[in-house]
Design an enzyme around this catalytic site. Structure first.
Site, PDB file in Angstrom:
ATOM      1  CB  VAL A  42      -8.333   0.611  -4.181  1.00 48.20           C
ATOM      2  CG1 VAL A  42      -9.378   0.528  -5.282  1.00 48.20           C
ATOM      3  CG2 VAL A  42      -7.255   1.624  -4.554  1.00 48.20           C
ATOM      4  CD  GLU A  43      -4.842  -2.617  -1.512  1.00 49.14           C
ATOM      5  OE1 GLU A  43      -4.426  -2.976  -0.405  1.00 49.14           O
ATOM      6  OE2 GLU A  43      -5.339  -3.404  -2.329  1.00 49.14           O
ATOM      7  N   GLY A  44      -8.188   0.100   1.443  1.00 49.15           N
ATOM      8  CA  GLY A  44      -8.601   0.818   2.645  1.00 49.15           C
ATOM      9  C   GLY A  44      -9.048   2.213   2.256  1.00 49.15           C
TER      10      GLY A  44
ATOM     11  NE  ARG B 133      -3.356   0.056   2.919  1.00 46.58           N
ATOM     12  CZ  ARG B 133      -3.177  -0.738   3.967  1.00 46.58           C
ATOM     13  NH1 ARG B 133      -2.233  -0.469   4.849  1.00 46.58           N
ATOM     14  NH2 ARG B 133      -3.917  -1.783   4.154  1.00 46.58           N
TER      15      ARG B 133
END
Length: 819
Positions: A503-505, A381
């Site tokens: 995305v990704e949290g 991330r």
């Protein structure tokens, strides 16, 4: 001497003792001497003096006599601390222990050591990495036609896919012994920045990012068995296998601990023999590369109700690697994320049987999925999304500057108008900040860190800077950016910007829970160790930690007040022209640390539920971090004077955002007396941060509009097309020749006003015939004017052309079943 003067002198003594906290013994002696001087030379106030001596003797007895201290001070404090300090669940502990801390710990402590930050090396690219960036990466970017990809194919063209495989783009960080490139995280980030800066960066960047950052390769390298590594990593590196990682489910979303996808241990037939395996039922969505993946990394909960593996029924969260052609899987459909056709889609499966050796790392790693995800995916991330966002910002800044210089209104370039210049200057600053953050976090990974908290800061800030930057770029381009078509280099960036945010949290979650909620535990100098001492009922260790913690609290309170009172005049700073910025950040670091302590005291375990407060504290910490690494970047780049306005924008914006965040926490802190005291210490003279002034903003804007080394160095990762057929290639060529061509146009206007050229004719041809322009000048001016018309053009279509076109069929390579 009046009593007030004695009081102020005593207060000053306490501040000096707390600045660099003195030992308890030194503090006691100094206070005793001060009280003795007050008793001998102070005004007649017998009762006050007696009271002060009784307080001092009482505190001294309580602190210096071990029995009294332990029974009447320490034990009550331990009971209070158990109620006040946040609880720590098993999953939270795993998340905290999954990452290491770096510069963020200095900011949490309130006394940043700038020499330590400056001493951290930022690894550069090796000759091989630089060659790859300027060779295959540049070639790949040259192959990307955004309109063709987005409107015609809904995919990369086949030659681009083949090129990615042939050149090893899918194995950038896979070691060379498995056929990968073995590149550093810094090179990986630089490659994604270059791809992200292209108009097709969202689609192309995601295809390169997932296998290298968020795919199974990272999990295999760290946790996989040797057999799994030997089998899968060469296939992943060559692109023979395309991976995806299936984590998000409709119910769980960003909460991996709530995953309901399940595997049941059972016995069944696999490739002609009976084996113990897992029967999987899953429903995943938002899975990037799923439509073309041949290998699926899968997160699920594993249960053994029949006790085939032992007495434990719930084995916990697991990660497995299975083939996309495994019977029972439903894969290949596509989502369409805001009309940006990168490969993203759902994966579903019912009664999918696979053997236990599909577990990454084998049965020994069963139940370790949460740790595996938090360690590997958090690092990814911090590389992929910050790099892509930084690259996009550099491309936006470069192209917007060129367009603002070429587009004219009322006889002037729009970049000369202060309204445009203000926006363009902010775009330069955002681009500068995002590049600094992306570089620093990737460098930390190369230095062996696991920067989970820094990765969250980088993801949040880079994507938010990008979202704000693309809005500014759209404001500058206006109608040119709105009309989609082959001539529009901006529109798809505008459409796809929210994808980076979600995305990704999602950024709301990252801001309100991950950065401060987990960061306070991971980066605070004492809280986590105090919780561990309390859980172990280790009174001696807790006493030591508590004394150090109280010393830090006194220190940050003293520093916040004195630095706020003096305008950060006495803050620590390295020598040089940036010391004003360093000192101000030191002041805000102390203020942030003090306010963190106030929140812990006031809210205790409820703090992690007060997400609005956590979010404001996350804002303050994030901007402290962002400004710090921007200062470091400026020095490492050689302190380029032309870049100073961009750096100044970052530091000024940071000051405004930090003061706003701290003020917001003070307004909402439940304990109002504590909030009033904290405000008096943090803002003794009020809030004074101001945005960057107009003159500096205009300088930053002019930098983006002026071809040359300074502009190139400000956007070093931006892809620059040399192809006149590409809209940004025309833009660059037109800007490079603008000043020379404008001189020729001025000669024409003078000739027309002087009556040297007849009206109604082609002025360029007439000037050539009249020898006002020579043949080469006339040809160059005509070519440039045509090029300028092409730059300014927007596209128009017939209704038939705009009819819906079905997406291109998915091209997935076949692989052996269960391989």
């Amino acid at each position: 001497m009046p009593l007030l003067t004695w009081f102020l002198a005593f207060f000053a003594l306490l501040l000096l003792l707390a600045w660099r906290p003195a030992s308890l013994r030194t503090t006691g002696i100094a206070i005793g001497l001060g009280l003795l001087a007050f008793s001998l030379f102070g005004p007649e106030a017998f009762l006050l003096k007696l009271l002060l001596w009784l307080i001092l003797l009482g505190l001294g007895t309580a602190l210096w006599l071990p029995t009294v201290r332990q029974d009447y001070v320490l034990r009550p404090l331990m009971q209070w601390a158990r109620r006040s300090l946040p609880d720590l669940s098993a999953t939270e502990r795993e998340a905290i222990e999954a990452g290491s801390v770096g510069w963020e710990a200095e900011l949490f402590a309130g006394r940043p050591n700038w020499h330590r930050l400056r001493a951290v090396p930022t690894p550069g690219l090796s000759p091989e990495e630089q060659s790859f960036l300027e060779g295959p990466v540049q070639t790949f970017c040259d192959m990307l036609d955004e309109w063709d990809i987005s409107h015609e194919l809904a995919d990369l063209p086949v030659p681009a896919w083949d090129f990615l495989r042939e050149q090893g783009f899918f194995g950038l960080e896979i070691p060379t012994r498995y056929g990968g490139k073995g590149f550093s995280a810094g090179a990986h980030a630089a490659i994604l920045r270059r791809i992200g800066s292209t108009p097709a960066g969202m689609v192309a960047g995601s295809i390169v990012a997932v296998p290298n950052s968020l795919g199974p390769a990272a999990l295999l390298l760290k946790y996989g068995s040797e057999d799994q590594k030997d089998h899968f990593l060469p296939r992943l590196a060559s692109g023979e296998d395309i991976p995806c990682f299936a984590l998000t489910s409709p119910v769980a979303g960003s909460d991996a601990g709530a995953i309901q996808d399940e595997g049941i241990v059972c016995e069944d037939s696999w490739q002609g023999r009976q084996v113990i395996g897992m029967r999987l039922n899953l429903d995943k969505r938002y899975i990037t590369l799923a439509p073309v993946a041949t290998v699926i990394g899968l997160a699920f909960r594993l249960r053994d109700p029949d006790g085939l593996l032992g007495d434990q029924i719930d084995l916990g969260l697991c990660c497995a690697l299975i083939g996309s052609d495994t019977p029972g899987l439903d894969i290949g459909q596509r989502h369409l994320p805001l009309n940006a056709p990168f490969m993203n889609g759902p994966i579903r499966g019912r009664d999918v049987f696979v053997p236990l050796d599909c577990l990454i790392g084998g049965l020994a790693m069963a139940g370790q999925g949460w740790r595996m995800l938090t360690e590997c995916l958090a690092t990814g991330r911090g590389i992929s999304l910050p790099a892509g966002s930084s690259g996009m910002l550099q491309g936006l800044a470069r192209n917007s500057g060129a367009y603002a210089r070429l587009r004219e209104q009322f006889g002037r370039p729009i970049g000369d108008f202060e309204g445009i210049s203000e926006v363009l200057g902010g775009l330069a600053g955002r681009s500068y900040a995002a590049r600094a953050l992306s570089r620093y976090v990737a460098g930390a990974v190369d230095l062996g860190e696991r920067p989970a908290l820094a990765a969250s800061i980088a993801k949040l800030q880079c994507t938010e800077l990008m979202r704000q930057g693309v809005t500014q770029a759209m404001d500058i381009h206006a109608g040119k950016g709105v009309m989609l078509g082959p001539n529009n280099w901006l529109g798809r960036h505008w459409q796809s910007a929210p994808v980076h945010i979600t995305v990704e949290g999602a950024n709301i979650l990252t801001r309100s829970m991950m950065i401060y909620g987990q960061g306070a535990m991971r980066a605070h100098p004492y809280v986590l160790r105090e919780i561990e001492a309390l859980q172990a009922d280790d009174a001696e260790r807790f006493e030591t930690l508590l004394a150090q913690h109280l010393g830090m609290l006194c220190s940050v309170a003293s520093r916040a007040f004195l630095l706020g009172l003096s305008g950060a005049l006495f803050g620590p700073a390295p020598a040089g022209g940036l010391n004003r910025h360093y000192r101000r950040l030191a002041r805000y670091s102390a203020a942030f640390a003090l306010l963190s302590e106030c929140c812990l005291i006031s809210l205790g375990p409820q703090l992690k539920l007060r997400e609005a407060l956590s979010g404001r504290l996350a804002d303050a910490l994030s901007w402290l971090y962002l400004a710090s690494v921007s200062l470091k970047q400026f020095e490492e780049d050689g302190e380029i004077a032309a870049h100073r306005p961009a750096l100044d924008w970052v530091c000024a914006e940071a000051a405004v955002r930090i003061e706003k965040a701290l003020d917001g926490v003070l307004l909402e802190l439940p304990s109002r007396p504590l909030a009033w005291l904290a405000r008096a210490l943090i803002f003794p003279l009020g809030r004074h941060a101001r945005p960057l002034g107009d003159e500096a903003l205009h300088k930053a804007a002019r930098l983006l509009q002026t071809p040359g080394a300074a502009r190139d160095a400000l956007t070093p990762d931006a892809w620059v097309s040399n192809d006149r057929r590409h809209p940004t290639g025309r833009l660059e060529r037109c800007l490079a020749a603008r000043d020379r061509m404008k001189n020729l146009e001025r000669r024409l206007r003078r000739a027309i006003s002087d009556g040297q050229l007849p009206e109604g004719l082609d002025p360029v041809q007439a000037a050539r015939d009249a020898s006002i322009l020579d043949a080469a000048e006339a040809e160059a001016l005509q070519t440039w004017q045509q090029l300028l018309r092409e730059v300014m053009a927007v596209d128009a279509f017939s209704s038939k052309d705009l009819a819906h076109r079905p997406p291109a069929p998915v091209r997935r390579r076949k692989r052996p079943a269960g391989g």
